[in-house]
Design a protein around this motif. Structure first.
Motif, PDB file in Angstrom:
ATOM      1  N   TYR A 128      52.842   5.248  10.730  1.00 33.53           N
ATOM      2  CA  TYR A 128      54.427   5.550  10.684  1.00 33.53           C
ATOM      3  C   TYR A 128      54.760   6.469  11.859  1.00 33.53           C
ATOM      4  O   TYR A 128      55.816   5.918  12.629  1.00 33.53           O
ATOM      5  CB  TYR A 128      54.453   6.708   9.832  1.00 33.53           C
ATOM      6  N   PHE A 129      53.829   6.995  12.539  1.00 35.22           N
ATOM      7  CA  PHE A 129      54.064   7.483  14.003  1.00 35.22           C
ATOM      8  C   PHE A 129      54.344   6.498  15.163  1.00 35.22           C
ATOM      9  O   PHE A 129      55.550   6.593  15.945  1.00 35.22           O
ATOM     10  CB  PHE A 129      52.898   8.690  14.311  1.00 35.22           C
ATOM     11  N   ILE A 130      53.563   5.551  14.925  1.00 38.45           N
ATOM     12  CA  ILE A 130      53.790   4.316  16.046  1.00 38.45           C
ATOM     13  C   ILE A 130      55.042   3.704  15.940  1.00 38.45           C
ATOM     14  O   ILE A 130      55.805   3.482  16.834  1.00 38.45           O
ATOM     15  CB  ILE A 130      52.475   3.559  15.882  1.00 38.45           C
ATOM     16  N   ALA A 131      55.592   3.568  14.622  1.00 40.90           N
ATOM     17  CA  ALA A 131      56.574   2.914  14.182  1.00 40.90           C
ATOM     18  C   ALA A 131      57.720   3.626  14.705  1.00 40.90           C
ATOM     19  O   ALA A 131      58.770   3.073  15.272  1.00 40.90           O
ATOM     20  CB  ALA A 131      56.788   2.553  12.789  1.00 40.90           C
ATOM     21  N   ASP A 132      57.752   5.120  14.216  1.00 38.88           N
ATOM     22  CA  ASP A 132      58.897   6.088  14.573  1.00 38.88           C
ATOM     23  C   ASP A 132      58.984   6.000  16.123  1.00 38.88           C
ATOM     24  O   ASP A 132      60.166   6.106  16.680  1.00 38.88           O
ATOM     25  CB  ASP A 132      58.660   7.318  13.965  1.00 38.88           C
ATOM     26  N   LEU A 133      57.694   6.170  17.001  1.00 40.28           N
ATOM     27  CA  LEU A 133      57.850   6.502  18.336  1.00 40.28           C
ATOM     28  C   LEU A 133      58.617   5.223  18.838  1.00 40.28           C
ATOM     29  O   LEU A 133      59.360   5.191  20.014  1.00 40.28           O
ATOM     30  CB  LEU A 133      56.582   6.671  18.765  1.00 40.28           C
ATOM     31  N   VAL A 150      57.284  14.342  22.213  1.00 41.40           N
ATOM     32  CA  VAL A 150      56.190  15.148  22.494  1.00 41.40           C
ATOM     33  C   VAL A 150      55.404  15.562  21.226  1.00 41.40           C
ATOM     34  O   VAL A 150      54.084  15.582  21.053  1.00 41.40           O
ATOM     35  CB  VAL A 150      56.411  16.474  23.129  1.00 41.40           C
ATOM     36  N   HIS A 151      56.323  15.864  20.169  1.00 36.42           N
ATOM     37  CA  HIS A 151      55.742  16.113  18.860  1.00 36.42           C
ATOM     38  C   HIS A 151      55.001  14.914  18.398  1.00 36.42           C
ATOM     39  O   HIS A 151      54.033  15.060  17.643  1.00 36.42           O
ATOM     40  CB  HIS A 151      56.752  16.464  18.150  1.00 36.42           C
ATOM     41  N   HIS A 152      55.642  13.778  18.292  1.00 35.61           N
ATOM     42  CA  HIS A 152      55.083  12.342  17.604  1.00 35.61           C
ATOM     43  C   HIS A 152      53.725  12.271  18.645  1.00 35.61           C
ATOM     44  O   HIS A 152      52.828  11.900  17.773  1.00 35.61           O
ATOM     45  CB  HIS A 152      56.067  11.424  17.699  1.00 35.61           C
ATOM     46  N   SER A 153      53.848  12.334  19.847  1.00 38.92           N
ATOM     47  CA  SER A 153      52.486  11.979  20.633  1.00 38.92           C
ATOM     48  C   SER A 153      51.447  12.827  20.579  1.00 38.92           C
ATOM     49  O   SER A 153      50.381  12.234  19.984  1.00 38.92           O
ATOM     50  CB  SER A 153      52.989  12.113  22.054  1.00 38.92           C
ATOM     51  N   SER A 155      50.929  14.749  17.628  1.00 35.10           N
ATOM     52  CA  SER A 155      50.455  14.521  16.246  1.00 35.10           C
ATOM     53  C   SER A 155      49.929  13.322  16.289  1.00 35.10           C
ATOM     54  O   SER A 155      48.583  12.896  15.602  1.00 35.10           O
ATOM     55  CB  SER A 155      51.721  14.493  15.271  1.00 35.10           C
ATOM     56  N   GLY A 156      50.042  12.138  16.834  1.00 33.95           N
ATOM     57  CA  GLY A 156      49.589  10.801  16.604  1.00 33.95           C
ATOM     58  C   GLY A 156      48.109  10.804  17.146  1.00 33.95           C
ATOM     59  O   GLY A 156      47.278  10.339  16.793  1.00 33.95           O
ATOM     60  N   VAL A 157      48.111  11.362  18.509  1.00 35.45           N
ATOM     61  CA  VAL A 157      46.847  11.551  19.313  1.00 35.45           C
ATOM     62  C   VAL A 157      45.689  12.376  18.359  1.00 35.45           C
ATOM     63  O   VAL A 157      44.519  11.798  18.275  1.00 35.45           O
ATOM     64  CB  VAL A 157      46.961  12.125  20.536  1.00 35.45           C
ATOM     65  N   ALA A 158      46.250  13.275  17.803  1.00 34.66           N
ATOM     66  CA  ALA A 158      45.181  14.235  17.072  1.00 34.66           C
ATOM     67  C   ALA A 158      44.845  13.701  15.585  1.00 34.66           C
ATOM     68  O   ALA A 158      43.654  13.448  15.294  1.00 34.66           O
ATOM     69  CB  ALA A 158      45.877  15.498  16.751  1.00 34.66           C
ATOM     70  N   VAL A 159      45.740  12.923  14.861  1.00 32.08           N
ATOM     71  CA  VAL A 159      45.605  12.095  13.656  1.00 32.08           C
ATOM     72  C   VAL A 159      44.733  10.913  13.949  1.00 32.08           C
ATOM     73  O   VAL A 159      43.658  10.706  13.338  1.00 32.08           O
ATOM     74  CB  VAL A 159      46.814  11.582  13.024  1.00 32.08           C
ATOM     75  N   ALA A 160      44.980  10.318  15.130  1.00 30.36           N
ATOM     76  CA  ALA A 160      44.081   8.871  15.495  1.00 30.36           C
ATOM     77  C   ALA A 160      42.595   9.663  15.791  1.00 30.36           C
ATOM     78  O   ALA A 160      41.436   9.032  15.206  1.00 30.36           O
ATOM     79  CB  ALA A 160      44.657   8.288  16.823  1.00 30.36           C
ATOM     80  N   TYR A 161      42.726  10.364  16.257  1.00 30.91           N
ATOM     81  CA  TYR A 161      41.184  10.930  16.931  1.00 30.91           C
ATOM     82  C   TYR A 161      40.573  11.465  15.591  1.00 30.91           C
ATOM     83  O   TYR A 161      39.165  11.049  15.458  1.00 30.91           O
ATOM     84  CB  TYR A 161      41.163  12.007  17.826  1.00 30.91           C
ATOM     85  N   SER A 162      40.939  11.808  14.626  1.00 27.09           N
ATOM     86  CA  SER A 162      40.483  12.475  13.452  1.00 27.09           C
ATOM     87  C   SER A 162      39.875  11.413  12.563  1.00 27.09           C
ATOM     88  O   SER A 162      38.932  11.328  11.867  1.00 27.09           O
ATOM     89  CB  SER A 162      41.467  13.507  12.794  1.00 27.09           C
ATOM     90  N   LEU A 163      40.828  10.419  12.623  1.00 28.96           N
ATOM     91  CA  LEU A 163      40.503   9.190  11.879  1.00 28.96           C
ATOM     92  C   LEU A 163      39.615   8.294  12.275  1.00 28.96           C
ATOM     93  O   LEU A 163      38.490   8.191  11.573  1.00 28.96           O
ATOM     94  CB  LEU A 163      41.922   8.307  11.690  1.00 28.96           C
ATOM     95  N   PHE A 164      39.588   8.002  13.500  1.00 28.18           N
ATOM     96  CA  PHE A 164      38.465   7.096  14.104  1.00 28.18           C
ATOM     97  C   PHE A 164      37.148   7.806  14.433  1.00 28.18           C
ATOM     98  O   PHE A 164      36.122   7.173  14.529  1.00 28.18           O
ATOM     99  CB  PHE A 164      38.880   6.446  15.621  1.00 28.18           C
ATOM    100  N   ALA A 252      50.228  24.071  20.365  1.00 26.48           N
ATOM    101  CA  ALA A 252      51.650  23.295  20.904  1.00 26.48           C
ATOM    102  C   ALA A 252      52.685  23.257  19.989  1.00 26.48           C
ATOM    103  O   ALA A 252      53.823  23.463  19.925  1.00 26.48           O
ATOM    104  CB  ALA A 252      51.140  22.198  21.869  1.00 26.48           C
ATOM    105  N   LEU A 253      52.152  22.739  18.768  1.00 23.19           N
ATOM    106  CA  LEU A 253      53.234  22.359  17.707  1.00 23.19           C
ATOM    107  C   LEU A 253      53.696  23.831  17.103  1.00 23.19           C
ATOM    108  O   LEU A 253      54.839  24.041  16.688  1.00 23.19           O
ATOM    109  CB  LEU A 253      52.550  21.612  16.832  1.00 23.19           C
TER     110      LEU A 253
END
Length: 278
Positions: A128-133, A150-153, A155-164, A252-253
């Motif tokens: 979703y974050f990728i599509a919305d960005l 900034v918010h989506h970036s 969030s996306g980086v944090a979620v991606a790191y946590s996932l992978f 930051a958020l």
């Protein structure tokens, strides 16, 4: 039963078995979940966008008189609303109800726990974050300015790191609970666009935004940092990048949430003052 019917039933069962094999051994297999879930999230975002356009174009008198960019934003907010409902429900489940991150039922470190379901939820959210960005950059700045990027970036980086990496999924889900405020924010835009800014529904929704924001984006962030404090000996064992994300992204958020909360408070005061004058 005829031989043709038996053959048809047999073919259906065979296709069902093949589909089940594909899902279990590829789509939901541990090594593939991060990738298939992200791609699925992007695909579902497109599906929801098209459904919003189709349903609104057929049943909403407001939608058909909007400008092209307003229709795009209308559909885009539909995607964010569906995502927010899904991920906030997932987050509430994992943080408060699931035993996955409970200290009572596990002896291993909470910062390294994950499951197929928790990884699937994070992957869909990244999609979703990728599509919305992508939509924000495509129509910049009509769908959101620098603060949204900034918010989506972040969030996306944090979620991606946590996932992978599988690290810090509990804290990722704690932060994602803040998405529970998104449907109210989007409803405010829909009511405004539909010319209902002076309606009681607009006022009530504004109060809900204030309460939800206070709980999910202010108090819950405080609770998250308190949880980190209690489990700091575990957080220290994370990779340095994950360690930095646990502190940096929520901080930051949190600052952005406080700035937006100030605007919400002023907006609620202004709206209620106008209602009292009437």
């Amino acid at each position: 039963m005829s031989s043709t019917s038996l053959q048809t039933i047999g073919a259906i069962k065979a296709y069902h078995h093949q589909a089940q094999h594909l899902v279990n051994n590829y789509l939901l297999a541990d090594p593939f979940i991060p990738y298939t879930s992200v791609l699925t999230g992007i695909f579902l975002s497109k599906v929801v966008y098209d459904l919003c356009h189709f349903i609104s174009n057929s049943h909403s008198k407001t939608y058909i008189i909007l400008t092209k960019i307003q229709q795009i934003e209308w559909n885009n907010r539909g995607i964010s609303t569906v995502h927010a409902i899904f991920i906030s429900a997932m987050s509430l489940y994992f943080v408060f109800w699931s035993d996955l991150f409970s200290d009572r039922w596990h002896n291993d470190l909470v910062v390294f726990r994950s499951s197929r379901l928790s990884s699937l939820g994070l992957g869909l959210s990244i999609g979703y974050f990728i599509a919305d960005l992508g939509m924000i950059f495509w129509k910049y700045p009509s769908l959101g300015g620098l603060e949204y990027i900034v918010h989506h970036s972040l969030s996306g980086v944090a979620v991606a790191y946590s996932l992978f990496s599988g690290e810090g999924q509990l804290y990722t889900y704690m932060v994602l609970i803040s998405e529970i405020t998104t449907p109210e924010i989007n409803l405010r835009w829909y009511l405004d666009t539909a010319g209902m800014k002076k309606s009681m529904a607009y006022v009530v929704n504004g109060v809900f935004i204030f309460l939800a924001w206070l709980v999910a984006r202010i108090l819950l962030f405080i609770y998250m940092f308190y949880h980190v404090y209690l489990h700091y000996n575990q957080v220290m064992r994370m990779h340095i990048f994950g360690y930095a994300l646990v502190f940096g992204v929520p901080a930051a958020l949190g600052v952005m949430n406080l700035i937006w909360f100030g605007k919400i408070v002023r907006g609620v005061k202004k709206t209620l003052a106008k209602r009292c004058e009437c």
